[in-house]
Write a protein that holds these residues in place. Structure first.
Motif, PDB file in Angstrom:
ATOM      1  N   GLU A 143       6.365 -21.412   5.294  1.00  0.00           N
ATOM      2  CA  GLU A 143       5.388 -21.831   3.937  1.00  0.00           C
ATOM      3  C   GLU A 143       4.106 -22.279   4.441  1.00  0.00           C
ATOM      4  O   GLU A 143       3.927 -22.942   5.369  1.00  0.00           O
ATOM      5  CB  GLU A 143       6.169 -22.964   3.581  1.00  0.00           C
ATOM      6  CG  GLU A 143       6.595 -22.818   2.166  1.00  0.00           C
ATOM      7  CD  GLU A 143       7.689 -23.829   1.537  1.00  0.00           C
ATOM      8  OE1 GLU A 143       7.132 -25.056   1.500  1.00  0.00           O
ATOM      9  OE2 GLU A 143       8.742 -23.820   1.366  1.00  0.00           O
ATOM     10  N   GLY A 144       3.390 -21.562   3.553  1.00  0.00           N
ATOM     11  CA  GLY A 144       1.702 -21.610   4.027  1.00  0.00           C
ATOM     12  C   GLY A 144       1.191 -20.678   4.821  1.00  0.00           C
ATOM     13  O   GLY A 144      -0.053 -20.776   4.896  1.00  0.00           O
ATOM     14  N   TYR A 145       1.937 -19.825   5.634  1.00  0.00           N
ATOM     15  CA  TYR A 145       1.496 -18.900   6.316  1.00  0.00           C
ATOM     16  C   TYR A 145       1.313 -17.518   5.642  1.00  0.00           C
ATOM     17  O   TYR A 145       2.309 -17.361   4.614  1.00  0.00           O
ATOM     18  CB  TYR A 145       2.396 -18.720   7.495  1.00  0.00           C
ATOM     19  CG  TYR A 145       2.488 -19.616   8.543  1.00  0.00           C
ATOM     20  CD1 TYR A 145       1.280 -19.567   9.656  1.00  0.00           C
ATOM     21  CD2 TYR A 145       3.112 -20.764   8.736  1.00  0.00           C
ATOM     22  CE1 TYR A 145       1.455 -20.449  10.567  1.00  0.00           C
ATOM     23  CE2 TYR A 145       3.003 -21.605   9.712  1.00  0.00           C
ATOM     24  CZ  TYR A 145       1.823 -21.591  10.537  1.00  0.00           C
ATOM     25  OH  TYR A 145       1.866 -22.473  11.576  1.00  0.00           O
ATOM     26  N   ASP A 146       0.409 -16.708   5.876  1.00  0.00           N
ATOM     27  CA  ASP A 146       0.097 -15.389   5.185  1.00  0.00           C
ATOM     28  C   ASP A 146       0.815 -14.302   6.054  1.00  0.00           C
ATOM     29  O   ASP A 146       0.527 -13.867   6.725  1.00  0.00           O
ATOM     30  CB  ASP A 146      -1.201 -15.069   4.973  1.00  0.00           C
ATOM     31  CG  ASP A 146      -1.352 -13.739   4.526  1.00  0.00           C
ATOM     32  OD1 ASP A 146      -0.575 -13.211   3.832  1.00  0.00           O
ATOM     33  OD2 ASP A 146      -2.602 -13.275   4.925  1.00  0.00           O
ATOM     34  N   VAL A 147       2.264 -14.235   5.378  1.00  0.00           N
ATOM     35  CA  VAL A 147       3.269 -13.431   6.452  1.00  0.00           C
ATOM     36  C   VAL A 147       4.094 -12.754   5.408  1.00  0.00           C
ATOM     37  O   VAL A 147       4.431 -13.337   4.359  1.00  0.00           O
ATOM     38  CB  VAL A 147       4.259 -14.256   7.359  1.00  0.00           C
ATOM     39  CG1 VAL A 147       3.451 -14.791   8.454  1.00  0.00           C
ATOM     40  CG2 VAL A 147       5.074 -15.380   6.605  1.00  0.00           C
ATOM     41  N   GLU A 148       4.804 -11.581   5.763  1.00  0.00           N
ATOM     42  CA  GLU A 148       5.887 -11.030   5.196  1.00  0.00           C
ATOM     43  C   GLU A 148       7.160 -10.874   5.879  1.00  0.00           C
ATOM     44  O   GLU A 148       7.011 -11.468   7.029  1.00  0.00           O
ATOM     45  CB  GLU A 148       5.329  -9.323   5.043  1.00  0.00           C
ATOM     46  CG  GLU A 148       4.379  -9.236   4.251  1.00  0.00           C
ATOM     47  CD  GLU A 148       3.532  -7.591   4.441  1.00  0.00           C
ATOM     48  OE1 GLU A 148       4.343  -6.742   4.362  1.00  0.00           O
ATOM     49  OE2 GLU A 148       2.293  -7.680   4.423  1.00  0.00           O
ATOM     50  N   PHE A 149       8.195 -10.975   5.529  1.00  0.00           N
ATOM     51  CA  PHE A 149       9.545 -10.979   6.080  1.00  0.00           C
ATOM     52  C   PHE A 149      10.416  -9.841   6.202  1.00  0.00           C
ATOM     53  O   PHE A 149      10.071  -8.818   5.583  1.00  0.00           O
ATOM     54  CB  PHE A 149      10.319 -12.224   5.650  1.00  0.00           C
ATOM     55  CG  PHE A 149       9.859 -13.597   5.545  1.00  0.00           C
ATOM     56  CD1 PHE A 149       9.708 -14.200   6.907  1.00  0.00           C
ATOM     57  CD2 PHE A 149       9.155 -14.320   4.416  1.00  0.00           C
ATOM     58  CE1 PHE A 149       9.235 -15.445   6.794  1.00  0.00           C
ATOM     59  CE2 PHE A 149       8.673 -15.615   4.440  1.00  0.00           C
ATOM     60  CZ  PHE A 149       8.510 -16.083   5.609  1.00  0.00           C
ATOM     61  N   ALA A 150      11.076  -9.675   7.191  1.00  0.00           N
ATOM     62  CA  ALA A 150      11.862  -8.643   7.452  1.00  0.00           C
ATOM     63  C   ALA A 150      13.177  -9.215   8.258  1.00  0.00           C
ATOM     64  O   ALA A 150      13.292 -10.277   8.549  1.00  0.00           O
ATOM     65  CB  ALA A 150      11.660  -7.552   8.397  1.00  0.00           C
ATOM     66  N   ASP A 151      14.578  -8.756   7.782  1.00  0.00           N
ATOM     67  CA  ASP A 151      15.624  -9.088   8.241  1.00  0.00           C
ATOM     68  C   ASP A 151      16.091  -8.820   9.516  1.00  0.00           C
ATOM     69  O   ASP A 151      15.803  -7.825   9.919  1.00  0.00           O
ATOM     70  CB  ASP A 151      16.920  -8.384   7.198  1.00  0.00           C
ATOM     71  CG  ASP A 151      16.783  -9.045   5.858  1.00  0.00           C
ATOM     72  OD1 ASP A 151      16.444 -10.120   5.575  1.00  0.00           O
ATOM     73  OD2 ASP A 151      17.083  -8.017   5.001  1.00  0.00           O
ATOM     74  N   PRO A 152      16.703  -9.770  10.247  1.00  0.00           N
ATOM     75  CA  PRO A 152      17.048  -9.447  11.777  1.00  0.00           C
ATOM     76  C   PRO A 152      18.149  -8.544  11.824  1.00  0.00           C
ATOM     77  O   PRO A 152      19.025  -8.289  10.786  1.00  0.00           O
ATOM     78  CB  PRO A 152      17.552 -10.701  12.256  1.00  0.00           C
ATOM     79  CG  PRO A 152      17.295 -11.836  11.023  1.00  0.00           C
ATOM     80  CD  PRO A 152      17.047 -11.140   9.741  1.00  0.00           C
ATOM     81  N   GLY A 153      18.360  -7.780  13.042  1.00  0.00           N
ATOM     82  CA  GLY A 153      19.406  -6.988  13.223  1.00  0.00           C
ATOM     83  C   GLY A 153      20.108  -7.660  14.299  1.00  0.00           C
ATOM     84  O   GLY A 153      19.850  -8.556  14.892  1.00  0.00           O
TER      85      GLY A 153
END
Ligand code: C5P
Length: 215
Positions: free
Chosen positions: A64-74
């Motif tokens: 939270e508070g970071y400028d990030v996008e997320f991807a799901d782990p494999g």
């Protein structure tokens, strides 16, 4: 060399060697999670135009508070990388283990200065290395003068990584520049730092605490 980069922070592992219910990258180090320390150095870097964190949904609140996008782990590290890659927009990819919280800016800049299409941080092997059979009897002593212990970050041109994934098929690799090796792209070694440790076991946390105080 200046180039536009997408960072892929690999934070999707379960960290079984840590013997902790919480994956190692979400354990605290000096008041912040290890993964956030690992991300911090990339947060304000001018060449990094996108930050992708590969992370299970239950741990995303840590960022939270970071400028990030997320991807799901494999299931494997390379599957996590591939999921991150699907979201990446820049022509160059920088990968980093979320379990390496002590990377310095000086070492990062040394990696980014390369003109190679693929490069990794690494340190020459320090200890004598032996190859053994399953019953732990020595077969031979390995010539350590040619052996390097690899660290992250690793830098790879996006097009090389894409070709590497095609070439790998079902093969399992343990780092990201292996995909460059699979397509015959030279990988440059840049000197890493002994402080840039990967937190793997509970003992590593104590070492990281001590190193944190030093850097
Ligand atoms: O397991 P290992 O320590 O080699 O993992 C290196 C990094 O890759 C860790 O930061 C871990 O969270 C990440 N990883 C991942 N997805 C996996 C396995 C590992 O993102 N399936």
């Amino acid at each position: 060399m200046r180039r536009a980069l997408s960072l892929i922070l690999l934070a999707g592992g379960v960290g079984s060697r840590m013997r902790s219910a919480t994956p190692k990258q979400y354990l605290p180090l000096r008041g912040k999670t290890i993964a956030c320390h690992s991300l911090d150095i990339f947060s304000k870097h001018p060449d990094i135009e996108q930050r992708i964190v590969v992370c299970a949904s239950e741990f995303r609140h840590h960022f939270e508070g970071y400028d990030v996008e997320f991807a799901d782990p494999g299931p494997r590290r390379q599957d996590s990388l591939q999921n991150g890659l699907k979201k990446a927009r820049a022509p160059w990819i920088l990968t980093h283990d979320a379990a390496r919280p002590l990377l310095s800016l000086q070492v990062l800049e040394a990696l980014l200065a390369t003109e190679a299409e693929a490069a990794t941080l690494a340190l020459p092997a320090k200890n004598t290395l032996k190859r053994s059979c399953r019953s732990q009897h020595v077969i031979e002593t390995v010539d350590r003068s040619e052996i390097w212990e690899v660290q992250t970050p690793q830098l790879i041109k996006r097009s090389v990584l894409d070709r590497g994934f095609l070439a790998a098929g079902e093969e399992t690799v343990t780092d990201d520049v292996s995909f460059a090796e699979l397509v015959g792209c030279p990988v440059q070694i840049i000197s890493g730092s002994p402080c840039n440790i990967k937190i793997t076991t509970p003992e590593d946390l104590h070492i990281a605490e001590a190193l944190y105080a030093k850097i």
